[in-house]
Design a protein around this motif. Structure first.
Motif, mmCIF file in Angstrom:
data_model
loop_
_atom_site.group_PDB
_atom_site.id
_atom_site.type_symbol
_atom_site.label_atom_id
_atom_site.label_comp_id
_atom_site.label_asym_id
_atom_site.label_seq_id
_atom_site.Cartn_x
_atom_site.Cartn_y
_atom_site.Cartn_z
ATOM 1 N N GLY A 39 0.811 -1.210 0.000
ATOM 2 C CA GLY A 39 0.000 0.000 0.000
ATOM 3 C C GLY A 39 0.842 1.257 0.000
ATOM 4 N N GLU A 40 0.309 2.290 -0.607
ATOM 5 C CA GLU A 40 1.037 3.551 -0.726
ATOM 6 C C GLU A 40 1.330 4.170 0.638
ATOM 7 N N ALA A 41 0.361 4.100 1.552
ATOM 8 C CA ALA A 41 0.558 4.705 2.868
ATOM 9 C C ALA A 41 1.662 4.000 3.637
ATOM 10 N N ALA A 42 1.652 2.657 3.601
ATOM 11 C CA ALA A 42 2.667 1.893 4.328
ATOM 12 C C ALA A 42 4.053 2.101 3.733
ATOM 13 N N GLN A 43 4.122 2.342 2.437
ATOM 14 C CA GLN A 43 5.409 2.510 1.775
ATOM 15 C C GLN A 43 5.868 3.957 1.698
ATOM 16 N N PHE A 44 5.085 4.862 2.279
ATOM 17 C CA PHE A 44 5.492 6.265 2.312
ATOM 18 C C PHE A 44 6.386 6.481 3.523
ATOM 19 N N CYS A 45 7.683 6.368 3.301
ATOM 20 C CA CYS A 45 8.679 6.537 4.366
ATOM 21 C C CYS A 45 9.722 7.515 3.836
ATOM 22 N N PRO A 46 9.588 8.803 4.147
ATOM 23 C CA PRO A 46 10.451 9.828 3.550
ATOM 24 C C PRO A 46 11.939 9.584 3.705
ATOM 25 N N ASP A 47 12.360 8.932 4.780
ATOM 26 C CA ASP A 47 13.790 8.739 5.032
ATOM 27 C C ASP A 47 14.307 7.399 4.525
ATOM 28 N N VAL A 48 13.460 6.662 3.778
ATOM 29 C CA VAL A 48 13.836 5.329 3.323
ATOM 30 C C VAL A 48 13.944 5.322 1.801
ATOM 31 N N VAL A 49 15.038 4.759 1.321
ATOM 32 C CA VAL A 49 15.221 4.585 -0.114
ATOM 33 C C VAL A 49 14.889 3.140 -0.460
ATOM 34 N N GLY A 50 13.975 2.938 -1.392
ATOM 35 C CA GLY A 50 13.579 1.582 -1.752
ATOM 36 C C GLY A 50 12.379 1.121 -0.940
ATOM 37 N N ILE A 51 12.286 -0.175 -0.747
ATOM 38 C CA ILE A 51 11.157 -0.753 -0.029
ATOM 39 C C ILE A 51 11.264 -0.428 1.465
ATOM 40 N N CYS A 52 10.153 -0.041 2.040
ATOM 41 C CA CYS A 52 10.127 0.343 3.451
ATOM 42 C C CYS A 52 9.615 -0.819 4.297
ATOM 43 N N ALA A 53 10.413 -1.252 5.254
ATOM 44 C CA ALA A 53 9.988 -2.286 6.205
ATOM 45 C C ALA A 53 9.526 -1.611 7.490
ATOM 46 N N ARG A 54 8.480 -2.168 8.080
ATOM 47 C CA ARG A 54 7.916 -1.588 9.297
ATOM 48 C C ARG A 54 7.808 -2.641 10.397
ATOM 49 N N HIS A 55 7.775 -2.158 11.630
ATOM 50 C CA HIS A 55 7.533 -3.044 12.761
ATOM 51 C C HIS A 55 6.152 -3.704 12.588
ATOM 52 N N PRO A 56 6.067 -5.018 12.744
ATOM 53 C CA PRO A 56 4.745 -5.668 12.769
ATOM 54 C C PRO A 56 4.114 -5.478 14.148
ATOM 55 N N SER A 57 3.760 -4.234 14.457
ATOM 56 C CA SER A 57 3.296 -3.899 15.807
ATOM 57 C C SER A 57 1.995 -4.609 16.160
ATOM 58 N N GLN A 58 1.216 -4.994 15.132
ATOM 59 C CA GLN A 58 -0.003 -5.768 15.416
ATOM 60 C C GLN A 58 0.338 -7.093 16.098
ATOM 61 N N LEU A 59 1.436 -7.714 15.640
ATOM 62 C CA LEU A 59 1.840 -9.000 16.226
ATOM 63 C C LEU A 59 2.462 -8.805 17.603
ATOM 64 N N TYR A 60 3.136 -7.665 17.813
ATOM 65 C CA TYR A 60 3.631 -7.365 19.157
ATOM 66 C C TYR A 60 2.447 -7.288 20.130
ATOM 67 N N GLU A 61 1.380 -6.608 19.689
ATOM 68 C CA GLU A 61 0.203 -6.464 20.546
ATOM 69 C C GLU A 61 -0.501 -7.802 20.745
ATOM 70 N N ALA A 62 -0.578 -8.589 19.672
ATOM 71 C CA ALA A 62 -1.198 -9.912 19.804
ATOM 72 C C ALA A 62 -0.460 -10.747 20.842
ATOM 73 N N ALA A 63 0.874 -10.647 20.847
ATOM 74 C CA ALA A 63 1.675 -11.447 21.767
ATOM 75 C C ALA A 63 1.546 -10.957 23.210
ATOM 76 N N LEU A 64 1.733 -9.644 23.421
ATOM 77 C CA LEU A 64 1.766 -9.116 24.795
ATOM 78 C C LEU A 64 0.374 -8.888 25.372
ATOM 79 N N GLU A 65 -0.471 -8.181 24.632
ATOM 80 C CA GLU A 65 -1.807 -7.844 25.141
ATOM 81 C C GLU A 65 -2.767 -9.030 25.067
ATOM 82 N N GLY A 66 -2.468 -9.959 24.154
ATOM 83 C CA GLY A 66 -3.336 -11.109 23.987
ATOM 84 C C GLY A 66 -2.808 -12.362 24.646
ATOM 85 N N LEU A 67 -1.779 -12.972 24.062
ATOM 86 C CA LEU A 67 -1.291 -14.270 24.518
ATOM 87 C C LEU A 67 -0.710 -14.219 25.928
#
Length: 297
Positions: free
Chosen positions: A176-204
């Motif tokens: 998606g364009e929003a996820a890949q809009f990273c002004p300080d990144v050249v090329g493909i932008c990788a992001r923290h999978p924060s949803q999975l962090y929350e699933a692990a800590l807040e859920g499991l």
């Protein structure tokens, strides 16, 4: 940005779709997560209600039939509170200009903290009959983490609520364009999978802790203790994860690239952290209060 990253898995947000009478109907992972989370949580609470020795004076605070009746109130609290919380906490100006869109819940936009307030209000109204409200609160939080776990996994499948850009090897290249809009990144932008962090800590993790203190440490014998653990545990986990979670776009500006909802001199808190602080304080108060009570065998 490092070339080490995880490509986003090819999982459709829709489990299946059918066309009837010229209209398309789809079952989405997010909807299934809500349904499954509610059912699992309900069964956990019923299981506890059928184990009298867990409760004060070996008497469950509610019967399985009463739990099922309260479930309807809880569902309404989750949906209405979650939606209105999102409107009030995250995009009040937009929805004041477009009030009819408050009803468009199928377009997304739910707040956990708003849903929590909705559940609190629903439980308060239901328990006016004379239930021990602290014991009821303990029962409700016991059934809450499965829904958080499944809901955050569904957020990941939907490629939404992703984290900040990262060069960690487990960073995910969300589409998606929003996820890949990273002004300080050249090329493909990788992001923290924060949803999975929350699933692990807040859920499991929170689910394991609550099951352990209820079934192994007799936490329900001191009303309010399990509820305090949940509030403090969720609030702390969410507060920490907010450092890796990308804030909503409306909070980001040229002078506030971190998307802080409150800040002074470049330091401050995100909206998620602001909403989590009262949870932590309330949780600590509930734990202290419960520990001061006599153990009800």
């Amino acid at each position: 940005m490092t070339s080490r990253m995880i490509p986003f898995p090819d999982i459709s947000p829709e489990i299946f779709s059918i066309s009837l009478f010229g209209m398309d109907f789809a079952l989405r992972w997010y909807a299934l997560a809500y349904i499954a989370g509610i059912v699992i949580g309900w069964r956990l609470v019923v299981m506890a209600a059928k184990t009298p020795q867990l409760w004060p004076r070996n008497t469950p605070t509610m019967t399985p039939a009463e739990i099922e009746e309260m479930l309807t109130w809880i569902i309404l609290g989750v949906i209405l509170g979650g939606r209105l919380g999102y409107v009030a906490f995250y995009q009040p100006a937009y929805y004041l200009q477009n009030p009819i869109e408050i009803l468009y819940i199928w377009q997304g936009g739910m707040s956990f903290h708003g849903g929590l307030l909705g559940v609190v209000l629903a439980a308060y109204l239901y328990t006016r009959r004379g239930f021990d409200r602290f014991s009821v609160a303990d029962a409700i939080v016991l059934g809450t983490p499965p829904g958080i776990l499944l809901g955050r996994i569904a957020n990941f499948i939907n490629a939404e609520l992703w984290g900040r850009p990262t060069d960690m090897p487990w960073g995910v290249a969300f589409p998606g364009e929003a996820a890949q809009f990273c002004p300080d990144v050249v090329g493909i932008c990788a992001r923290h999978p924060s949803q999975l962090y929350e699933a692990a800590l807040e859920g499991l993790v929170l689910m394991v802790v609550l099951l352990w203190i209820v079934w192994r440490r007799n936490a329900l014998k001191t009303p309010g203790y399990a509820c305090g653990i949940f509030f403090a545990g969720y609030g702390l986990a969410r507060f920490v994860i907010e450092f890796a979670r990308q804030p909503d776009a409306q909070f980001i500006s040229p002078g506030n690239p971190l998307g802080l909802a409150w800040h002074v001199g470049g330091y401050g808190l995100t909206m998620g952290q602001i909403l989590s602080l009262p949870m932590i304080l309330l949780g600590l108060w509930l734990i202290r209060r419960a520990r001061a009570l006599p153990h009800r065998a």
